[in-house]
Enzyme design. Sequence first.
Site, mmCIF file in Angstrom:
data_model
loop_
_atom_site.group_PDB
_atom_site.id
_atom_site.type_symbol
_atom_site.label_atom_id
_atom_site.label_comp_id
_atom_site.label_asym_id
_atom_site.label_seq_id
_atom_site.Cartn_x
_atom_site.Cartn_y
_atom_site.Cartn_z
ATOM 1 N N ASP A 1 0.815 -1.209 0.000
ATOM 2 C CA ASP A 1 0.000 0.000 0.000
ATOM 3 C C ASP A 1 0.857 1.271 0.000
ATOM 4 O O ASP A 1 0.752 2.106 0.886
ATOM 5 C CB ASP A 1 -0.909 -0.041 1.252
ATOM 6 N N GLU B 1 3.479 -8.377 7.061
ATOM 7 C CA GLU B 1 2.212 -8.997 6.675
ATOM 8 C C GLU B 1 2.338 -9.961 5.503
ATOM 9 O O GLU B 1 1.594 -9.851 4.513
ATOM 10 C CB GLU B 1 1.157 -7.927 6.370
ATOM 11 N N TYR C 1 -6.498 -3.428 12.541
ATOM 12 C CA TYR C 1 -7.283 -2.235 12.179
ATOM 13 C C TYR C 1 -8.742 -2.434 12.544
ATOM 14 O O TYR C 1 -9.609 -2.413 11.689
ATOM 15 C CB TYR C 1 -7.098 -1.939 10.686
ATOM 16 N N GLU D 1 1.191 -1.848 14.199
ATOM 17 C CA GLU D 1 0.401 -0.893 13.407
ATOM 18 C C GLU D 1 -0.999 -0.842 13.988
ATOM 19 O O GLU D 1 -1.546 -1.879 14.379
ATOM 20 C CB GLU D 1 0.252 -1.326 11.938
#
Length: 648
Positions: free
Chosen positions: A203, A446, A499, A535
């Site tokens: 990303d 990840e 998230y 994160e």
Amino acid sequence: MEVRAAGLGMLRVVCLFAVFDAVCLLDSGMLFPRESPSGEVKELNGLWDFRADDSTNRNQSFERARYKKRLIGPVIDMPVPASYNGITQDAALRDFIGWVLYEREVVVPARWISDEGTRVVLRVGSAHYFSIVWVNGVKVTQHAGGHLPFEVEIGSLIRKDPTMPCRITIAVNNTLSLETLPPGKIQYMEDRTKFFVQNIYFDFFNYAGIHCPVLLYTTPKAYVDDISVVTDLDKTGLVKYKVSVQSAAKGTIRVTLKDKDGRSVASSSKPSGVLKVEDVNLWWPYLMHENPGYLYSMEVHLMATDGRSTYEDMYTLPVGIRSVAVTSTQFLINDKPFYFHGVNKHEDSDIRGKGFDWSLIVKDFNLLKWMGANSFRTSHYPYAEEILQMCDRHGIVVIDECPGVGIKDIRSFGNASLAHHLDVMDELVRRDKNHPSVVMWSVANEPASEMPPAEFYFETLIKHTKDLDPTRPVTYITDSNYARDKGAPFVDVICVNSYFSWYHDSGHLELIPLQLNNQFENWYGKYKKPIIQSEYGADAVPGLHSDPPVMFIEEYQNIVLQSYHSVFDQKKKQYVIGELIWNFADFMTVQGIKTIKTGNKKGVFTRQRQPKRAAFILKERYWRLANETGRLGLPPSNHQCHAVKNPW
Ligand code: BDP
């Protein structure tokens, strides 16, 4: 690496002595070029000639051997260092895939050429992704992978015809394949409206070009090629070192460790050994000590002969004396618990993309210190070495990550991918091993760590990294479920990204405490290893407000952060050893219709480094944490005064 507090000292010393029997690194060193009485540095930054090879097969530069002569055709000015993508008004160059050529003629000082006892080295700080270098049309080197430096001796070549100007051509190709790091895939479009596109599984924008400074530098023919330093404490400070030299048939070495005032505190005349430092000034993280980032200077002086001539070389390496250890619930620096309160970053800014820029770097350090951040992770690739030097000097702790981001396709777990990943770790450890700020290696972000091949892949990769450097813990960053993840048994610290209320259960802020609590309990319950929330965050477009909050609004970002914080506050009493916000600043991504993008807006600062409300929330929190977990014992009223104090 897991060490129990009781036996800490002894085990660590065993580790310290084991390090130089570690797996052999690449066959030469990669010391950062520094000016010294025996060596000069010439920066080749500035404008280069530039041409993208937009031929249909993207291969005309090679078919026509364009590197043989001065570049012709549509040649434009291109700054170095900088990504080329944001420099012109041309969308085709912004999104270009394939080869580009950079070229520049350099005036080499006459004495570098006339003195055969001088090595002249051409060094590229980093270029993304695959590079080939020619000097006066002769290929001198090539390198696979962005972010890390490569170099080649060119003295003998330019001496062949001293009347010729030194023309340097660098071809750079940004194409990513399933075996590059990061991986990607070229997709040929069937409808032929577009020839092909680059698919990526990460990303951020795949910025390309020459990203770090290009240098010419000199050393004597016999020279200090590499220095490895490992430090520890055992009442005194211990500096175990090893010096490698090249091209010296015989010689003597003098190693002197000097303190900040230039006083010699220890010395030796052996190429390897242990220096003992009485009354040591330890290297401490920012906000953990009133004098963080203390650096000694290790001066290495070589007098050598190759049988015909004698040579004298000097190299000065900054050395911070500190120890690092991990228990099942703690991360220890100098035997004291260290709590990471910091950020994830990107090398990213307007116009220059990933290009090295001192103004941006110094601004970012001012913001980090203003915020009370004591650490960052080099998500998702190694950053310029100059940034690590800043971290050493300012006491900012670093989790140093390799570009293993977006390993999602099962074919990227194959032998060729693994072999390249191991090479990249060799290069990363070779470059960064001596930085006291670097306390942990991260081998990936990840990856599809639930896939069956992930077990062998990560076992091999992590073991290799520990063999390279037994003194630092190793991790990779996971977003996978604790029950399915295959790599966690091999890491020293569990790093988890999540998230909640963003990529799932959107809008359900009330779920965060429960889900986060479960996340921690599950990972800790299964692995009994300390955990970093590596994160967490939410996108916010600055200036948008709404109550009750909705996604992309500043209030929503703030509530996400505060909900995470309340759980961190509970769990840091047990086994959570850090929290790193995603992200320090907004950054560029590919275009898409999924969100308000273009650009990831999870920054607590905008891309132009202006604070969103979230930056103030973190500032408040980080100074409080520094007060609780650091050793400064600042009264709350002192926060502001420390925050505004200009450390330079
Ligand atoms: C995480 C990735 C990071 C992304 C972030 C996001 O590690 O690279 O930018 O998600 O989507 O999973 O904001």
